[in-house]
Structure formats: structure tokens, C-alpha cells
Enzyme design. Structure first.
Site, mmCIF file in Angstrom:
data_model
loop_
_atom_site.group_PDB
_atom_site.id
_atom_site.type_symbol
_atom_site.label_atom_id
_atom_site.label_comp_id
_atom_site.label_asym_id
_atom_site.label_seq_id
_atom_site.Cartn_x
_atom_site.Cartn_y
_atom_site.Cartn_z
ATOM 1 C CB CYS A 117 -10.114 -8.083 7.042
ATOM 2 S SG CYS A 117 -8.788 -8.777 6.050
ATOM 3 C CB CYS A 141 -5.832 -8.442 4.403
ATOM 4 S SG CYS A 141 -6.775 -9.888 3.853
ATOM 5 C CB CYS A 188 -13.798 -14.038 8.733
ATOM 6 S SG CYS A 188 -15.118 -15.245 9.066
ATOM 7 C CB CYS A 190 -2.964 -1.498 5.615
ATOM 8 S SG CYS A 190 -1.362 -1.857 4.872
ATOM 9 C CB CYS A 207 -8.952 -7.301 2.033
ATOM 10 S SG CYS A 207 -10.158 -8.342 2.874
ATOM 11 C CB CYS A 265 -0.921 0.009 1.219
ATOM 12 S SG CYS A 265 -2.062 -1.391 1.299
#
Length: 212
Positions: free
Chosen positions: A68, A48, A62, A54, A51, A37
Site C-alpha cells: 500500500c 486494505c 500498488c 488499516c 494487506c 481490525c
């Protein structure tokens, strides 16, 4: 949303007014910076890869909700587990009564099989949810996330407190919000910005009632 890093030059270039705004550093002593990022990470923030962002106070990704779990949705994830346990309990009790009733009544074998299948599935799911809820409750009461639990097993096994542990009551409010009578409702999220934690957050909350 689980919570994203605030936008601005401070997190992009590391030009913080308060040099102590982040305490976690790399092994080299430098501030943590996300290479994906291209921003500096607040404490407890992790990237993540699923996703592709951050996440503030990231707990885990999950797969069941395809999102997340972080600072802003940790309470709702916890409530999902609690509500699911209650549903399994309700279904298990009512189906068990029906099973007992079916032993005294004539009905097709397929119906009895479906009743037993429903009860067995509900019992298994309920048992797994109880263990899952117990694990996350233990983490919450110690002021830990799942990632921190995996990274800092020595803290958990030794029984010592981590630096984000504010005591049982404050640890609960850090997840469920400041008003106990709203803890079991999907409203009233925790106070804070997802950037400052531990003693810094407690000091700021005590001195600034409007801090959210």
C-alpha cells in the site's frame, strides 16, 4: 511500511483525550471504526483488504510494489516514479543515438529490431509514467489522495479546496518532507504522525518544532 494505526486503548476503544482528534465520521455521525481490525480509524485512514490492515493516509494499493501507498512511504513511491521517468529518458536518448548510428553501419536485422523494440517500449513506458506522475502531482498540489479523488470528485471538478489543502508549498512538504534540498533524495520523510492533518497539523507543527 506505509503506516499503521497507533496501538493503544485510545484507538481500540475510542477513549480519546481530545474529542476532535478525528473529524471524519460516518453518515450516521459516529466515528469511523474498522470492522476488520476492530479499531477506530484516524482521518484519511482506510482498510486494505489485500494487506489486511488499516493504512494511515492511504493513497492506493500498488500492485507493482505489492504494498500500500500511505503516509510513511508516499514520498518513496513518488520518487520511484520520478527515477523511473529519468531512466526511461536516459535509455530513450542513448538508444535513439544508437538507432541513428545503425542506419549508417552494417549490422544484422535482428540487432536493428531489438534497438527499435527497446526504443518503442521505453517511449511507451516513459509516456505512461509522465501521465501517471502528472496525475499524482495534481493530487499532491491539491492535498488529495487517490481515494479522496475518487470519493470527492465534486471537489476536484468544482476547483474548490478540500479541507486538507494547506497551500502548494505545504502540500508538497506533506509528501516530500520539510527540506526542499532533500526532496529528490530517499531521505527526510514528512513531519507528522499520520493521524492529524489539515489545520490541526499545521497549528501543531508551528507550535511544536519537535513534532514528528
Amino acid at each position: 511500511m506505509p503506516g499503521d494505526v497507533p496501538e493503544g486503548e485510545a484507538w481500540r476503544f475510542g477513549t480519546f483525550k481530545d474529542p476532535k482528534i478525528t473529524q471524519e465520521v460516518k453518515f450516521s455521525g459516529e466515528r469511523r471504526r474498522c470492522k476488520h481490525c476492530l479499531i477506530y480509524k484516524p482521518d484519511r485512514c482506510h482498510h486494505c483488504r489485500i494487506c489486511k490492515s488499516c493504512i494511515l493516509k492511504m493513497d492506493h494499493h500498488c500492485p507493482w510494489i505489492m504494498n500500500c501507498i500511505g503516509f510513511r512511504n508516499h514520498k518513496y513511491f513518488f520518487l520511484l516514479i520520478i527515477y523511473s521517468m529519468l531512466c526511461c529518458g536516459f535509455i530513450g536518448i542513448t538508444v535513439f543515438e544508437t538507432i541513428v548510428w545503425s542506419l549508417e553501419q552494417e549490422m544484422p536485422i535482428s540487432h536493428r529490431f531489438l534497438l527499435l523494440l527497446c526504443f518503442s517500449t521505453t517511449s511507451i513506458m516513459g509516456g505512461l509514467l509522465v501521465m501517471f506522475a502528472g496525475f499524482h502531482t495534481m493530487l499532491m498540489l491539491r492535498g488529495l489522495t487517490t481515494i479522496e479523488f475518487c470519493e470527492k470528485m465534486s471537489i476536484v471538478t468544482s476547483g474548490t479546496c478540500c479541507k486538507y489543502d494547506l497551500g502548494v508549498y505545504r502540500n508538497i512538504t506533506a509528501v516530500f518532507g520539510p527540506r526542499p534540498y532533500l526532496w529528490l533524495l530517499p531521505v527526510d520523510p514528512p513531519v507528522g504522525d499520520g493521524v492529524i492533518f489539515g489545520k490541526q497539523a499545521r497549528h501543531r507543527a508551528d507550535n511544536d518544532p519537535e513534532w514528528t
